[in-house]
Scaffold this motif. Structure first.
Motif, PDB file in Angstrom:
ATOM      1  N   SER A 172       4.058   9.858  -2.677  1.00  0.00           N
ATOM      2  CA  SER A 172       4.064  10.357  -1.324  1.00  0.00           C
ATOM      3  C   SER A 172       3.083  11.019  -1.161  1.00  0.00           C
ATOM      4  O   SER A 172       2.832  11.589  -0.248  1.00  0.00           O
ATOM      5  CB  SER A 172       5.569  10.559  -0.555  1.00  0.00           C
ATOM      6  OG  SER A 172       5.975  11.507  -1.576  1.00  0.00           O
ATOM      7  N   ARG A 173       2.784  12.168  -2.077  1.00  0.00           N
ATOM      8  CA  ARG A 173       1.780  13.137  -2.069  1.00  0.00           C
ATOM      9  C   ARG A 173       0.380  12.838  -1.726  1.00  0.00           C
ATOM     10  O   ARG A 173       0.066  11.712  -2.509  1.00  0.00           O
ATOM     11  CB  ARG A 173       2.105  14.284  -2.929  1.00  0.00           C
ATOM     12  CG  ARG A 173       3.458  14.967  -2.860  1.00  0.00           C
ATOM     13  CD  ARG A 173       3.468  15.908  -4.297  1.00  0.00           C
ATOM     14  NE  ARG A 173       4.854  16.628  -4.229  1.00  0.00           N
ATOM     15  CZ  ARG A 173       4.850  17.629  -3.417  1.00  0.00           C
ATOM     16  NH1 ARG A 173       3.988  18.347  -2.575  1.00  0.00           N
ATOM     17  NH2 ARG A 173       6.148  18.309  -3.397  1.00  0.00           N
TER      18      ARG A 173
ATOM     19  N   TYR B 118       0.677  15.105   8.454  1.00  0.00           N
ATOM     20  CA  TYR B 118      -0.523  16.353   8.184  1.00  0.00           C
ATOM     21  C   TYR B 118      -1.938  15.442   8.021  1.00  0.00           C
ATOM     22  O   TYR B 118      -2.120  14.239   8.067  1.00  0.00           O
ATOM     23  CB  TYR B 118      -0.327  16.323   6.712  1.00  0.00           C
ATOM     24  CG  TYR B 118       0.988  17.180   6.529  1.00  0.00           C
ATOM     25  CD1 TYR B 118       0.972  18.614   6.883  1.00  0.00           C
ATOM     26  CD2 TYR B 118       2.128  16.897   5.848  1.00  0.00           C
ATOM     27  CE1 TYR B 118       2.105  19.382   6.731  1.00  0.00           C
ATOM     28  CE2 TYR B 118       3.449  17.768   5.785  1.00  0.00           C
ATOM     29  CZ  TYR B 118       3.332  19.048   6.292  1.00  0.00           C
ATOM     30  OH  TYR B 118       4.251  19.705   6.196  1.00  0.00           O
ATOM     31  N   PRO B 119      -2.883  16.143   8.208  1.00  0.00           N
ATOM     32  CA  PRO B 119      -4.365  15.578   8.445  1.00  0.00           C
ATOM     33  C   PRO B 119      -4.749  14.721   7.104  1.00  0.00           C
ATOM     34  O   PRO B 119      -4.295  15.201   6.076  1.00  0.00           O
ATOM     35  CB  PRO B 119      -5.339  17.112   8.465  1.00  0.00           C
ATOM     36  CG  PRO B 119      -4.446  17.987   8.816  1.00  0.00           C
ATOM     37  CD  PRO B 119      -3.042  17.885   8.456  1.00  0.00           C
TER      38      PRO B 119
ATOM     39  N   GLY C  27       3.316  21.715   0.416  1.00  0.00           N
ATOM     40  CA  GLY C  27       3.722  21.456   2.042  1.00  0.00           C
ATOM     41  C   GLY C  27       2.887  20.467   2.526  1.00  0.00           C
ATOM     42  O   GLY C  27       2.658  20.399   3.761  1.00  0.00           O
ATOM     43  N   GLY C  28       2.309  19.451   1.758  1.00  0.00           N
ATOM     44  CA  GLY C  28       1.734  18.179   2.569  1.00  0.00           C
ATOM     45  C   GLY C  28       0.330  18.644   2.706  1.00  0.00           C
ATOM     46  O   GLY C  28      -0.740  17.625   3.066  1.00  0.00           O
TER      47      GLY C  28
ATOM     48  N   LEU D 173      -4.508   9.710  -3.209  1.00  0.00           N
ATOM     49  CA  LEU D 173      -6.121   9.636  -3.405  1.00  0.00           C
ATOM     50  C   LEU D 173      -6.618   9.212  -4.845  1.00  0.00           C
ATOM     51  O   LEU D 173      -7.532   8.507  -4.995  1.00  0.00           O
ATOM     52  CB  LEU D 173      -6.615  10.967  -3.183  1.00  0.00           C
ATOM     53  CG  LEU D 173      -6.410  11.366  -1.624  1.00  0.00           C
ATOM     54  CD1 LEU D 173      -6.729  12.866  -1.322  1.00  0.00           C
ATOM     55  CD2 LEU D 173      -7.381  10.567  -0.700  1.00  0.00           C
ATOM     56  N   VAL D 174      -5.927   9.664  -5.972  1.00  0.00           N
ATOM     57  CA  VAL D 174      -6.319   9.448  -7.290  1.00  0.00           C
ATOM     58  C   VAL D 174      -5.830   8.055  -7.589  1.00  0.00           C
ATOM     59  O   VAL D 174      -6.501   7.519  -8.398  1.00  0.00           O
ATOM     60  CB  VAL D 174      -6.147  10.369  -8.256  1.00  0.00           C
ATOM     61  CG1 VAL D 174      -6.518  11.876  -8.042  1.00  0.00           C
ATOM     62  CG2 VAL D 174      -4.683  10.545  -8.512  1.00  0.00           C
ATOM     63  N   ALA D 175      -4.890   7.447  -7.151  1.00  0.00           N
ATOM     64  CA  ALA D 175      -4.422   6.196  -7.372  1.00  0.00           C
ATOM     65  C   ALA D 175      -5.303   5.333  -7.025  1.00  0.00           C
ATOM     66  O   ALA D 175      -5.082   4.016  -7.332  1.00  0.00           O
ATOM     67  CB  ALA D 175      -3.138   5.914  -6.846  1.00  0.00           C
TER      68      ALA D 175
END
Length: 339
Positions: free
Chosen positions: A101-102, A152-153, A200-201, A107-109
């Motif tokens: 969820s982070r 979050y952005p 914190g996201g 992004l790296v996945a």
């Protein structure tokens, strides 16, 4: 496969997840930003043609120009392991995909996208009740954040790739940063990437500046541009990202000093601290519905936000300065709502 071939494969869009192609000049431009002594665009075209012959990339025509992308499943692990993937491995990959969820893991996945697709196919091809249990597993597990959910952005994937590669290769990074107080900034600056931290996201780049002692934090979603430079830098042996985050508490927002925090909870509000202590030296006593907790913590804005979240169910006993500060806030709130 040569080093140039690997670099070409790295920048090409993957047909498994993306529909777009890149032209030879665009591939050459992207490689020029990160590869020293880049050969000519014609040489890159010859390498692309060879990779097409080997079945690793596919080509299309846009007018007279050739455009390219990576074939679905052409990535190393996917190409080698697809047919051999066990149900345990497929389940592990699908669980990772669903519960990452982070932002940084997500992004790296992207580089594992072909593996995820293979895992999904593997779990759908079930021949027995035991195998069907594998396919049902991810629907039996859920992960939920304990905090209030905020949107979050989103971080641009290409920008993240540029920053993370410069960090990996220890290259200088030219960025255009637009903080909240200067959202129209177009001035570029050169920084030395030291690390990436998600808190914190939000995802931050921790980076140094030549001539300055302390690093600076830059929110990745506020970068309007990032370009890795060919010039490398010596990563400082004295810098530890772990210490920067955990010991210096650099992400606790306006860190002040260590204090002996003494709290009084009612109505079970602080019971979770008995299992997840707020400090290593925490002590607690309970009498009826009242729980007293104390321990050494870092005074910061994050601590204040945490205390406010309990509303009238926590009372700060000490330190006296923090108690007075929150008492004044409570008075302001009483006047606000009293109106």
């Amino acid at each position: 496969m040569s080093d140039i071939d690997r670099e070409i494969m790295r920048v090409l869009p993957d047909a498994a997840t993306q529909s777009n192609y890149l032209s030879t000049p665009e591939i050459h431009r992207r490689l020029t930003n990160t590869v020293p002594d880049m050969p000519s665009s014609k040489t890159i075209h010859r390498h692309l043609a060879k990779l097409e012959e080997e079945g690793l990339v596919e080509m299309d025509q846009r007018g007279t120009a050739s455009i390219w992308r990576k074939k679905a499943g052409a990535s190393g692990m996917a190409a080698k392991g697809g047919g051999l993937m066990s149900f345990d491995e497929a389940l592990a990959l699908q669980t990772l995909r669903r519960f990452s969820s982070r932002q940084i893991p997500e992004l790296v996945a992207e580089s594992l996208s072909a593996m995820f697709e293979i895992a999904d196919t593997r779990l759908r091809k079930t021949n027995s009740e035991t195998e069907r249990k594998y396919s049902r597993w991810t629907s039996k597990v859920a992960v939920e954040s304990g905090g209030f959910a905020l949107h979050y952005p989103v971080i641009d994937r290409e920008l993240f790739g540029t920053v993370s590669r410069a960090l990996f290769e220890e290259r200088k990074l030219e960025i255009v940063y637009r903080p909240r107080h200067n959202t129209d900034n177009d001035r570029a600056k050169v920084v030395l990437p030291f690390g990436l931290v998600e808190v914190g996201g939000l995802v931050y780049l921790v980076a140094g500046t030549e001539g300055k002692t302390n690093p600076t934090m830059y929110r990745l979603d506020r970068l309007s541009r990032a370009a890795a430079m060919l010039e490398s830098f010596a990563y400082p042996s004295s810098f530890s990202l772990d210490a920067y985050v955990k010991q210096q508490r650099s992400f606790d927002f306006m860190v002040e000093k260590e204090v002996q925090l003494k709290l009084k909870f009612v109505s079970g509000a602080g019971d979770h601290l008995l299992e997840a202590p707020m400090s290593k030296d925490q002590k607690s006593t309970r009498k009826d519905d009242v729980l007293h907790v104390q321990g050494t913590v870092m005074l910061s804005q994050r601590l204040r936000w945490w205390l406010r979240s309990f509303g009238p169910y926590v009372e700060v006993i000490g330190p006296a300065s923090l108690r007075a500060e929150l008492a004044e806030e409570a008075g302001e709130l009483a006047r606000m709502y009293g109106q």
